[in-house]
Design an enzyme around this catalytic site. Structure first.
Site, short mmCIF file in Angstrom:
data_model
loop_
_atom_site.label_atom_id
_atom_site.label_comp_id
_atom_site.label_asym_id
_atom_site.label_seq_id
_atom_site.Cartn_x
_atom_site.Cartn_y
_atom_site.Cartn_z
N ALA C 235 0.83 -1.21 0.00
CA ALA C 235 0.00 0.00 0.00
C ALA C 235 0.86 1.26 0.00
O ALA C 235 2.09 1.20 0.05
CB ALA C 235 -0.93 -0.03 1.20
N HIS C 236 0.22 2.39 -0.03
CA HIS C 236 0.95 3.66 -0.18
C HIS C 236 1.85 3.95 1.03
O HIS C 236 1.52 3.64 2.15
CB HIS C 236 0.01 4.84 -0.45
CG HIS C 236 -1.10 5.06 0.50
ND1 HIS C 236 -2.01 6.09 0.35
CD2 HIS C 236 -1.48 4.39 1.62
CE1 HIS C 236 -2.87 6.04 1.33
NE2 HIS C 236 -2.58 5.03 2.10
N ASN C 237 2.99 4.52 0.69
CA ASN C 237 3.95 4.96 1.70
C ASN C 237 4.68 3.85 2.43
O ASN C 237 5.37 4.11 3.42
CB ASN C 237 3.28 5.90 2.72
CG ASN C 237 2.71 7.14 2.05
OD1 ASN C 237 1.51 7.28 1.89
ND2 ASN C 237 3.59 8.00 1.60
#
Lengths: 336, 336, 336
Positions: C235-237
């Site tokens: 997922a993001h980051n």
């Protein structure tokens, strides 16, 4: 963009230099003097003191603790979300149909569409105003893509799938593939051709690699405002209620119904033919095998521990019923 | 289609109006007067009484309870499955090779193929009679697609992958990608090039987003009649036996063997290098870490409960071995 | 290839016929007289005695037990891994840009690239020397593909995604899709446009169907030498440290950090906003909800058992806290 323009556009109360120009958004810690930041929760107050941001989106209660200019609002996180659209630099497909796209003469295509190279649109498809169809995406026969919906590169839409307006579908998502329906026959599995379609409402977002099957006889249904993360699997005849959010890697078996305003965390597995009422929150990696009729938070799973400890406890799990009986025997005074 | 024609084609005993014309199939509750329905289990007898269907596929034992015309058969669900093929309205790719497809002159392509726009077929591929290759699908060098097999749009077939006859592969499935093989070296992971292929039998169905890796040295093998749902992951050197069914989101690590006539439910994880014998049924979200040598039903996982209760029980799981020891101490009379 | 040439190229000590010609690699059991095999572990010594291989890659300690020619090395498995590259017969895309590819005139493309049919490269993309872009793959605006990296057919790279040198990305992997970021608003979820990018180091391998989201504000980061299997969701980051390996079907929620030299087995779920230190090994299907600060092996999950037994134990799990209290009461002498 100046702080003054941002304040006006997003209905914020600026305390500071309206002429100051900004070029982007950043976290409190990462923001430079030409960026706007935000504070969404009290727990970031410490970072607020050191921020180098041009200005901070902030709740009135904390505004006086901010060392830089403030853009005050009751909901800084929501204001931040809305502001992100200004700074999005993602690819913009050109208006029109790319010469390398293959669009059936029997499709109905609005003038303002943006259809990219190597996209394919089949006969009978209806492509609404402002729709974006990314490179190598596919829209099957008779499917309908509502106004301003965006299919990213490589999205596959089978036949008889309807998407509403303003949806975003990420790459390699598959909409309307066959449900997993087979009858046992004398010579093996006999395919049940999946005759239903897929109906998706307005303002739905669907993540990369997510698959949503068409219905067996009736439609699979995703209602307005539903948001679905990556690699989610939604089987045939499921129905997801309005504004429900489903995180990555979650799978739902067939004919399961989820109500409105639910949140399903990541890696959850839901059995088929069950019904989850409105307002249910399911935590990550839960196994949901029965209907849930009361709103609330539901969970299962056991967090990881050091392998040595886990090994011992996992063995005891297999002895749990025996332990229960031994305990009951002691309580009755009959053991050992 | 008339009821008489259906009875004749599917070898059913019609009791009713042979001239009555029907246009589709539906559930007992959803069927209108121009649709045929079916009753697959005693538990739907209540709905039977109120059906508005033109006719119902029904077992002889229940036929006299049916308020409308009947199409009697010993296996109504199987008859229903077979009948669905008549009413399938999915896109039909035109016979021939679409001008926007890119087919190597060194591929061997039967005359009756249907190869859609932007599909790519590499040198040495062999495409059998009646094969459908959907838009934006890809067939690698030397791969063989058996007669009447259908690759839906966006399917990827690497090199040296053989599919048998009458298979259906759904969009974005990947067949023959590299297995996850690496040796630790002094400067990091050293790739083990995956030199084996992938061999898939006849009458196999593979769901959207499913990935099946090629073998490291020998082949990964999927036998005849296997059905695989969406987003299943089958690692290198696995072997799946005849007519086994695998539901969505299940993952198998490398070199695992599953026998014939097994059913693996959704979201199951199987360790590598284990062997599951014929006739095993694994329930949803199970974790299978050891070989299974006896047919039967196997399970693990704990169903979700309200979060408050779960929190307490999950903590106790981490104390299970301790609880077991305390119990044993009490039984010995040595506690506390 | 002769045994002598292999010995020289891979720095092995040959004991046997240097002129003997070989055509491939195989397992000890499967190897014929024109193939080289290897023995990576003492547990295969039994199979060694019967091998029909031309020669065996072998540790000096076992060399005298080998009935055929030997290629002696301290690390036979590593030597085997390196040797696989010689025998890889996968499709080779021709040098140049295929006429059916669509490459923006505003992309920067090295002379030695191999861009296959129906691939699409957007403006501002930078494609390095020796890069392979497979059929129907997509590279978004401003993305950079490092030298000798290979994108297999159907890979999707969004805008502002950088890959280093010598990476391999398998089909239908999606790099840089939007993170799952939304703020609750008065009329439903408000999208947080994902303004960060994705930065991937050198020598990274990414499996089929894997999705890695771009960052919300900052970048998602995959460091050098990371290997990721099929259908992994990042997922993001998130940030994955150097040389970490992640097996199939594992999912990581947003902003989670994994250190260097970790191994995460298949079907693991990691919560968001946690941090796993260097040198952590997580076994299959574990649920990781908290940060891990000590290297070591961590686990959760309970292996499958016969359904009858499992049913009883699973019920007792829901009574665990009660059992614990009853046990404590007995220990205190106050029960029942």
């Amino acid at each position: 963009m100046t702080l003054g323009e941002l304040a006006q556009r997003f209905n914020l109360t600026l305390s500071g230099d309206a002429q100051r120009s900004v070029s982007g958004l950043a976290t409190l810690g990462g923001a430079g003097p030409d960026q706007v930041s935000f504070i969404a929760s009290r727990k970031y107050l410490e970072q607020l003191a050191d921020t180098a941001a041009a200005a901070v989106l902030i709740h009135p209660d904390f505004a006086d603790q901010c060392p830089v200019d403030t853009l005050v609002t009751e909901d800084p996180y929501l204001a931040f979300a809305r502001m992100t659209s200004l700074f999005d630099r993602s690819s913009r497909t050109a208006v029109g149909v790319h010469p390398a796209a293959v669009v059936s003469a029997e499709a109905e295509v609005a003038d303002s569409v943006r259809i990219a190279a190597n996209a394919v649109v089949e006969a009978g498809a209806v492509i609404g105003e402002g729709v974006v169809i990314g490179a190598n995406a596919y829209v099957g026969a008779g499917s309908r893509i509502g106004a301003n919906t965006c299919l990213n590169p490589g999205v596959i839409v089978y036949h008889d799938v309807w998407l509403g307006a303003r949806c975003i579908v990420h790459s390699t998502a598959v909409l309307g593939s066959d449900g997993f329906g087979f009858a046992p026959g004398p010579e093996g599995w006999e395919k049940i051709h999946q005759l239903g379609g897929l109906r998706i409402g307005d303002d739905v977002e669907i993540g990369a690699g997510t698959t949503i099957d068409r219905g067996a006889l009736e439609h699979t249904v995703i209602e307005d405002g539903v948001i679905i993360d990556n690699q989610v699997h939604i089987a045939h005849n499921c129905r997801i209620g309005k504004n429900t959010a489903i995180a990555g890697c979650t799978g739902m078996a067939g004919s399961t119904i989820i109500g409105a305003n639910c949140t399903v965390a990541g890696a959850v597995a839901l059995s088929g033919h069950i019904e989850i009422c409105d307002g249910v929150h399911i935590t990550g990696m839960s196994m949901v095998t029965r209907s849930i009729t009361e709103p609330g938070v539901y969970s299962s799973g056991v967090p990881a521990s050091p392998n040595r400890e886990w090994r011992k406890n996992a063995v005891r799990f297999s002895q749990l019923d025996g332990m229960h009986k031994r305990l009951a025997a002691i309580e009755k005074g009959s053991a050992p």
